[in-house]
Design a protein around this motif. Sequence first.
Motif, mmCIF file in Angstrom:
data_model
loop_
_atom_site.group_PDB
_atom_site.id
_atom_site.type_symbol
_atom_site.label_atom_id
_atom_site.label_comp_id
_atom_site.label_asym_id
_atom_site.label_seq_id
_atom_site.Cartn_x
_atom_site.Cartn_y
_atom_site.Cartn_z
ATOM 1 N N CYS A 65 -42.146 -21.545 -59.124
ATOM 2 C CA CYS A 65 -43.158 -21.704 -58.840
ATOM 3 C C CYS A 65 -43.016 -23.184 -57.811
ATOM 4 O O CYS A 65 -44.116 -24.036 -56.864
ATOM 5 N N THR A 66 -43.063 -23.666 -58.728
ATOM 6 C CA THR A 66 -42.765 -25.372 -58.484
ATOM 7 C C THR A 66 -42.001 -25.706 -57.394
ATOM 8 O O THR A 66 -42.351 -26.463 -56.252
ATOM 9 N N VAL A 67 -40.968 -25.166 -56.404
ATOM 10 C CA VAL A 67 -39.898 -24.849 -55.355
ATOM 11 C C VAL A 67 -40.725 -24.735 -54.146
ATOM 12 O O VAL A 67 -41.237 -26.038 -53.637
ATOM 13 N N VAL A 68 -41.287 -23.237 -54.339
ATOM 14 C CA VAL A 68 -42.412 -22.594 -53.437
ATOM 15 C C VAL A 68 -43.133 -23.723 -52.378
ATOM 16 O O VAL A 68 -43.644 -24.263 -51.847
ATOM 17 N N HIS A 69 -43.908 -23.934 -54.164
ATOM 18 C CA HIS A 69 -44.717 -24.627 -54.196
ATOM 19 C C HIS A 69 -45.015 -26.283 -53.189
ATOM 20 O O HIS A 69 -45.716 -26.597 -52.305
ATOM 21 N N LEU A 293 -46.023 -39.502 -64.208
ATOM 22 C CA LEU A 293 -45.076 -40.933 -64.240
ATOM 23 C C LEU A 293 -45.853 -41.661 -63.210
ATOM 24 O O LEU A 293 -45.241 -42.742 -62.964
ATOM 25 N N GLY A 294 -46.293 -40.564 -61.809
ATOM 26 C CA GLY A 294 -47.379 -40.881 -60.787
ATOM 27 C C GLY A 294 -45.571 -40.748 -59.823
ATOM 28 O O GLY A 294 -46.097 -41.065 -58.202
ATOM 29 N N ALA A 295 -44.982 -39.698 -59.730
ATOM 30 C CA ALA A 295 -44.034 -39.228 -58.871
ATOM 31 C C ALA A 295 -45.048 -37.944 -58.353
ATOM 32 O O ALA A 295 -45.815 -37.600 -58.837
ATOM 33 N N SER A 296 -44.607 -38.078 -56.860
ATOM 34 C CA SER A 296 -45.752 -37.062 -55.380
ATOM 35 C C SER A 296 -44.747 -35.772 -55.952
ATOM 36 O O SER A 296 -43.974 -34.969 -56.503
ATOM 37 N N ARG A 297 -46.034 -35.032 -56.676
ATOM 38 C CA ARG A 297 -45.806 -33.205 -57.259
ATOM 39 C C ARG A 297 -44.836 -32.389 -56.351
ATOM 40 O O ARG A 297 -43.848 -31.944 -56.490
ATOM 41 N N PRO A 298 -44.467 -32.869 -54.438
ATOM 42 C CA PRO A 298 -43.853 -31.559 -53.772
ATOM 43 C C PRO A 298 -42.516 -32.515 -54.147
ATOM 44 O O PRO A 298 -41.335 -32.047 -54.361
ATOM 45 N N VAL A 299 -42.342 -33.875 -54.605
ATOM 46 C CA VAL A 299 -40.665 -34.270 -54.367
ATOM 47 C C VAL A 299 -40.180 -34.119 -55.861
ATOM 48 O O VAL A 299 -39.591 -32.960 -55.743
ATOM 49 N N VAL A 300 -41.499 -33.903 -56.972
ATOM 50 C CA VAL A 300 -40.589 -33.286 -57.867
ATOM 51 C C VAL A 300 -40.144 -32.057 -57.964
ATOM 52 O O VAL A 300 -39.505 -31.903 -58.642
ATOM 53 N N GLY A 301 -40.968 -31.147 -57.291
ATOM 54 C CA GLY A 301 -40.730 -29.979 -57.499
ATOM 55 C C GLY A 301 -39.748 -29.340 -56.429
ATOM 56 O O GLY A 301 -39.177 -28.600 -56.761
ATOM 57 N N VAL A 303 -36.830 -32.001 -56.004
ATOM 58 C CA VAL A 303 -35.565 -33.132 -56.925
ATOM 59 C C VAL A 303 -35.279 -32.357 -57.797
ATOM 60 O O VAL A 303 -33.988 -32.014 -58.914
ATOM 61 N N VAL A 304 -36.210 -32.012 -59.321
ATOM 62 C CA VAL A 304 -35.672 -31.665 -60.446
ATOM 63 C C VAL A 304 -35.220 -30.559 -60.830
ATOM 64 O O VAL A 304 -34.112 -30.320 -61.015
ATOM 65 N N PRO A 305 -35.574 -29.484 -59.724
ATOM 66 C CA PRO A 305 -34.585 -28.065 -60.428
ATOM 67 C C PRO A 305 -33.884 -28.299 -59.722
ATOM 68 O O PRO A 305 -32.453 -27.929 -60.019
ATOM 69 N N THR A 306 -33.923 -28.892 -58.217
ATOM 70 C CA THR A 306 -32.108 -28.994 -57.501
ATOM 71 C C THR A 306 -30.848 -29.786 -58.469
ATOM 72 O O THR A 306 -30.095 -29.610 -58.056
ATOM 73 N N GLY A 307 -31.958 -30.653 -58.901
ATOM 74 C CA GLY A 307 -30.826 -32.252 -59.910
ATOM 75 C C GLY A 307 -30.161 -30.959 -61.112
ATOM 76 O O GLY A 307 -29.282 -31.315 -61.196
ATOM 77 N N TYR A 308 -30.842 -30.033 -61.670
ATOM 78 C CA TYR A 308 -30.069 -29.360 -62.305
ATOM 79 C C TYR A 308 -29.218 -28.466 -62.236
ATOM 80 O O TYR A 308 -28.026 -27.991 -63.245
ATOM 81 N N SER A 309 -28.829 -28.447 -61.326
ATOM 82 C CA SER A 309 -27.565 -28.026 -60.116
ATOM 83 C C SER A 309 -26.826 -28.941 -59.658
ATOM 84 O O SER A 309 -25.546 -28.257 -59.952
ATOM 85 N N PHE A 310 -27.472 -29.880 -59.068
ATOM 86 C CA PHE A 310 -25.717 -31.000 -58.029
ATOM 87 C C PHE A 310 -26.510 -32.042 -58.517
ATOM 88 O O PHE A 310 -25.305 -32.854 -58.381
ATOM 89 N N ASN A 311 -26.971 -32.683 -59.749
ATOM 90 C CA ASN A 311 -26.931 -33.677 -60.253
ATOM 91 C C ASN A 311 -26.773 -34.046 -61.634
ATOM 92 O O ASN A 311 -27.503 -33.842 -62.892
#
Length: 442
Positions: A65-69, A293-301, A303-311
């Motif tokens: 849901c986070t990435v698609v949205h 924290l003020g981060a853009s919701r689309p960017v959060v959607g 960066v965070v999921p992708t980071g769990y595999s690549f960062n």
Amino acid sequence: MTQEAIRTAVHRPPWYRILYVQVLIAIALGIAIGYFYPDLGKQLKPLGDGFIALIKMMIAPVIFCTVVHGISSMGDLKRVGRVGLKTLIYFETVSTVALAIGLLVGEILQPGRAFNIDPAAIDPKSVATYVTQAKEEGIVAHLLAIIPDSYFGALARGDLLQVLLISILSGFAVAFLGKAGEPISHAIDQAAKMFFGIIRIIVRVAPLGAFGAMAFTVGAYGLKALWNLIALIGTFYLTSALFVLIVLGAIARLSGFSIIRFLAYIKDELLIVLGTSSSETVLPQLIQKMEHLGASRPVVGLVVPTGYSFNLDGTNIYMTLATLFLAQATNTHLTIWQELGILGIAMITSKGASGVTGAGFITLAATLSIVPDIPIQSIAILVGIDKFMSECRALTNLIGNGVACIVISLSEGELDTAKLHEAMAHPIELGEEALAPGAGQA
């Protein structure tokens, strides 16, 4: 003092109802039970496993849901590509620094010297499962495994890379629909609120999960496992701390915030990860806290999921440091070119090692299976302490992904800096505003 700060002070719950206090008490009790009553500690393992299982069942739908949205709500697909490329470049740069630091510290401190272990004397049966799994996961097989056997199969299994693949494809498909895709994007957003509501319920039993996981760890392995390899454990924790404070601290300072204040802001998540040894247990909460924290919701959607595999900064430090430790412990001499080769191999094998407990150990076995100079059976000496190492890996990975999210949002001009400093000055309690439906939405 702002109205929000006054409201927070007035409605602050009693200390015993604050989640991070409960988790701290639970961890201390778990260590005590595991040490004084090891048999009972081992029997408490289902508490930790149950909590992790409850969180893991929500990871796939939350990421989907986070990435698609996130992709569909950006509108401009060129912007999606720009953010994605910028994110991957940042991940690769910081991950490479983490790998290099692991090598550098391993060479300077040499925690494995004087062990003089004979690889022939090590029982290979203790690591047979890890070795077999590592050999089966070659680079080609690893890439093909990203493709699920069916669309819903990825969601059912919860494989992070597979879920990311179908989420990204779905996000682009909805974005291509234009106006017709807006109702779909809205429906997915509403579904995400429901899933976060479930997370808000589950997270209240985090102290119970931390208690069971810590009691089992100490009861099963004993504190003597720490003392036997204290040099490696101490070196790893020191290296990770220096990486967070110096490397991530410098990145944070350049981005206009304090790494210390950021650590205080995510203290709830850090304590849960410490208790469960898995950064996956706080992925949904991290997403919501980054939005607050003020981060853009689309960017959060994105960066965070992708980071769990690549960062995976903690996993990267562990891989090169542990590899050098095993080489030193078995008196295997490595040239500078072999060490650089290990760094290059680790850059590939570390991708996709998600926040699941033990994933870093399997990734290490995969790396050693490609490096024939170091006896792969030597990883048997790390089995007893991997649970303790896993905690540090997960903590460092979590911090690195949080910092990355803020940095990428800032680079896109989509970070509310006033909100950032206000939130860090007055951290919210996990399970309250942070996970309320729609909290922090940009």
